[in-house]
Scaffold this motif. Structure first.
Motif, mmCIF file in Angstrom:
data_model
loop_
_atom_site.group_PDB
_atom_site.id
_atom_site.type_symbol
_atom_site.label_atom_id
_atom_site.label_comp_id
_atom_site.label_asym_id
_atom_site.label_seq_id
_atom_site.Cartn_x
_atom_site.Cartn_y
_atom_site.Cartn_z
ATOM 1 N N ARG A 38 0.837 -1.187 0.000
ATOM 2 C CA ARG A 38 0.000 0.000 0.000
ATOM 3 C C ARG A 38 0.879 1.246 0.000
ATOM 4 N N VAL A 39 0.455 2.230 -0.789
ATOM 5 C CA VAL A 39 1.094 3.550 -0.774
ATOM 6 C C VAL A 39 0.173 4.481 0.000
ATOM 7 N N HIS A 40 0.702 5.126 1.033
ATOM 8 C CA HIS A 40 -0.059 6.090 1.831
ATOM 9 C C HIS A 40 0.403 7.498 1.503
ATOM 10 N N ILE A 41 -0.529 8.412 1.333
ATOM 11 C CA ILE A 41 -0.214 9.834 1.230
ATOM 12 C C ILE A 41 -0.724 10.478 2.521
ATOM 13 N N LEU A 42 0.194 11.036 3.293
ATOM 14 C CA LEU A 42 -0.141 11.560 4.616
ATOM 15 C C LEU A 42 -0.034 13.075 4.648
ATOM 16 N N GLN A 43 -0.841 13.670 5.525
ATOM 17 C CA GLN A 43 -0.785 15.116 5.747
ATOM 18 C C GLN A 43 -0.483 15.393 7.208
ATOM 19 N N LEU A 44 0.501 16.254 7.429
ATOM 20 C CA LEU A 44 0.839 16.685 8.793
ATOM 21 C C LEU A 44 -0.055 17.856 9.158
ATOM 22 N N ASN A 45 -0.656 17.778 10.320
ATOM 23 C CA ASN A 45 -1.514 18.863 10.800
ATOM 24 C C ASN A 45 -0.813 19.579 11.940
ATOM 25 N N PRO A 46 -0.858 20.914 11.962
ATOM 26 C CA PRO A 46 -0.048 21.702 12.909
ATOM 27 C C PRO A 46 -0.212 21.260 14.367
ATOM 28 N N ASN A 47 -1.430 21.031 14.801
ATOM 29 C CA ASN A 47 -1.625 20.715 16.217
ATOM 30 C C ASN A 47 -2.397 19.421 16.444
ATOM 31 N N GLY A 48 -2.512 18.619 15.392
ATOM 32 C CA GLY A 48 -3.306 17.410 15.527
ATOM 33 C C GLY A 48 -2.583 16.195 15.006
ATOM 34 N N PRO A 49 -3.297 15.075 14.915
ATOM 35 C CA PRO A 49 -2.679 13.844 14.420
ATOM 36 C C PRO A 49 -2.421 13.909 12.922
ATOM 37 N N VAL A 50 -1.638 12.956 12.445
ATOM 38 C CA VAL A 50 -1.395 12.825 11.013
ATOM 39 C C VAL A 50 -2.668 12.282 10.362
ATOM 40 N N SER A 51 -3.066 12.863 9.243
ATOM 41 C CA SER A 51 -4.246 12.358 8.540
ATOM 42 C C SER A 51 -3.831 11.750 7.207
ATOM 43 N N GLU A 52 -4.615 10.772 6.760
ATOM 44 C CA GLU A 52 -4.337 10.110 5.494
ATOM 45 C C GLU A 52 -5.156 10.765 4.385
ATOM 46 N N LEU A 53 -4.463 11.306 3.385
ATOM 47 C CA LEU A 53 -5.140 11.952 2.259
ATOM 48 C C LEU A 53 -5.593 10.933 1.229
ATOM 49 N N ALA A 54 -4.793 9.897 1.047
ATOM 50 C CA ALA A 54 -5.110 8.867 0.050
ATOM 51 C C ALA A 54 -4.327 7.612 0.365
ATOM 52 N N ALA A 55 -4.828 6.477 -0.117
ATOM 53 C CA ALA A 55 -4.121 5.204 -0.007
ATOM 54 C C ALA A 55 -4.382 4.405 -1.272
ATOM 55 N N PHE A 56 -3.330 3.799 -1.791
ATOM 56 C CA PHE A 56 -3.429 3.010 -3.019
ATOM 57 C C PHE A 56 -2.948 1.594 -2.722
ATOM 58 N N ASP A 57 -3.826 0.624 -2.941
ATOM 59 C CA ASP A 57 -3.486 -0.775 -2.677
ATOM 60 C C ASP A 57 -2.835 -1.412 -3.893
ATOM 61 N N THR A 58 -1.872 -2.292 -3.633
ATOM 62 C CA THR A 58 -1.171 -2.997 -4.696
ATOM 63 C C THR A 58 -1.184 -4.492 -4.408
ATOM 64 N N ALA A 59 -1.056 -5.285 -5.471
ATOM 65 C CA ALA A 59 -1.075 -6.742 -5.316
ATOM 66 C C ALA A 59 0.219 -7.261 -4.705
ATOM 67 N N ASP A 60 1.299 -6.510 -4.877
ATOM 68 C CA ASP A 60 2.587 -6.886 -4.297
ATOM 69 C C ASP A 60 3.096 -5.770 -3.392
ATOM 70 N N GLY A 61 4.090 -6.105 -2.585
ATOM 71 C CA GLY A 61 4.669 -5.114 -1.695
ATOM 72 C C GLY A 61 5.234 -3.921 -2.440
ATOM 73 N N VAL A 62 5.231 -2.747 -1.774
ATOM 74 C CA VAL A 62 5.836 -1.534 -2.343
ATOM 75 C C VAL A 62 7.094 -1.228 -1.535
ATOM 76 N N TYR A 63 8.228 -1.117 -2.223
ATOM 77 C CA TYR A 63 9.521 -0.982 -1.553
ATOM 78 C C TYR A 63 10.073 0.438 -1.525
ATOM 79 N N ASP A 64 9.567 1.290 -2.422
ATOM 80 C CA ASP A 64 10.069 2.667 -2.429
ATOM 81 C C ASP A 64 9.048 3.562 -3.112
ATOM 82 N N VAL A 65 9.114 4.839 -2.806
ATOM 83 C CA VAL A 65 8.282 5.850 -3.457
ATOM 84 C C VAL A 65 9.127 7.079 -3.737
ATOM 85 N N CYS A 66 8.719 7.859 -4.745
ATOM 86 C CA CYS A 66 9.309 9.182 -4.942
ATOM 87 C C CYS A 66 8.255 10.082 -5.555
#
Length: 316
Positions: A38-66
């Motif tokens: 799975r690829v997660h796209i996360l957003q940092l919030n100034p005074n709160g928890p990290v929120s997930e903007l998007a997630a993309f599922d894959t049939a195989d493991g994901v080893y790197d992103v750019c």
């Protein structure tokens, strides 16, 4: 500082070059041996928890992103099935990936986007090759075949659009110019597998390599008979090394010893910070280009940490 729990084991984390509060995370099920990703796209919030903007599922493991350096919504992922996938965050998950590049015959372990020309990226694979791609065509532009074993990492030179380095299990780091037929330099940098390499962001001739031998070595490619620095301090293999975008001689590393270390290779006591917040192998680390001193790491404990250098990553 923020912590995010991922369902799978973390493999890689990268800050967005466009937004200081966004990052991408690559994960793989069952420690990347077998299962989904799975690829997660996360957003940092100034005074709160990290929120997930998007997630993309894959049939195989994901080893790197750019991240793309040209379009703020494009993310590239390295997959265990040998493919490289292109995601567009401006489209819903059902419309993604918008492209899947399938040429490698084994797992893709590393992807890196060209920061100078901003139109191309590299993929490094366990099939012993590095491939050059552009986002607008399905076939690779070129394949670089010289390594005798898995290529774990490929990294563009931040000053020269045609120069990159590759790190391999054959114990060499090679320097390439895409305009030349073969590699322009072979650096027998370690006596054991080399897992990662990165270029200095301030001196285009300085490169760091790190290995299963637990060391990080810093080299000047103009005179590479001996390293200009050898950094010892990790207890197990060093999985990733990244030069600071803000301090010329600083870098961060992560290791199978579960720690993240900060170094200054120009001073005698080079180890200037050690963080032991992970409880499993620490395999992904990055430094923000937009916020000085902001670090992110991920590991097999299924956690992503984001923190300011000098602070405790676990402090909320």
């Amino acid at each position: 500082m923020p912590v995010f729990k991922t369902p799978f084991n973390g493999y890689s984390v990268k800050f967005s070059p466009f937004y200081e509060n966004k990052l991408a995370v690559a994960t793989a099920q069952n420690f990347g041996i077998l299962g989904n990703g799975r690829v997660h796209i996360l957003q940092l919030n100034p005074n709160g928890p990290v929120s997930e903007l998007a997630a993309f599922d894959t049939a195989d493991g994901v080893y790197d992103v750019c991240w793309s350096e040209a379009h703020d919504s494009l993310v590239i992922a390295a997959s265990g099935d040998g493919s490289v996938k292109l995601y567009d965050l401006s489209l819903p998950p059902t419309n993604n990936p918008i492209r899947s590049f399938k040429e490698h015959t084994r797992e893709v372990h590393s992807v890196d986007y060209n920061t100078v020309r901003k139109d191309s990226f590299l993929s490094a694979s366990w099939d012993d090759t590095v491939k050059l791609w552009t986002v607008d065509r399905n076939a690779s532009v070129r394949t670089f075949k010289e390594h005798a074993y898995c290529v774990y990492s490929a990294a563009w030179n931040p000053r020269h659009a045609d120069i990159f380095a590759s790190a391999s299990g054959d114990c060499t780091t090679r320097i390439w110019d895409v305009r030349e037929p073969g590699s322009t330099m072979i650096l027998p940098a370690h006596e054991f597998e080399i897992l990662t390499c990165d270029w200095s962001k301030y001196d285009d001739c300085i490169i760091a390599t790190a290995s299963v031998d637990k060391s990080i070595k810093v080299w000047d490619v103009r005179n590479y008979r001996v390293p200009i620095a050898v950094l010892n301090g990790h207890g197990y293999a060093v999985r990733k090394v990244r030069f600071s975008p803000h301090i010329a001689s600083a870098m961060v590393s992560c290791s199978y010893d579960m720690t993240v270390c900060m170094w200054d290779y120009m001073v005698e006591d080079a180890l200037i910070g050690r963080y032991d917040h992970h409880t499993e192998f620490a395999v992904g680390v990055d430094m923000s280009v937009l916020v000085e001193g902001l670090l992110a790491s991920t590991g097999w404990d299924e956690l992503v940490y984001v923190w300011q250098h000098g602070m405790d990553p676990r402090a909320s």
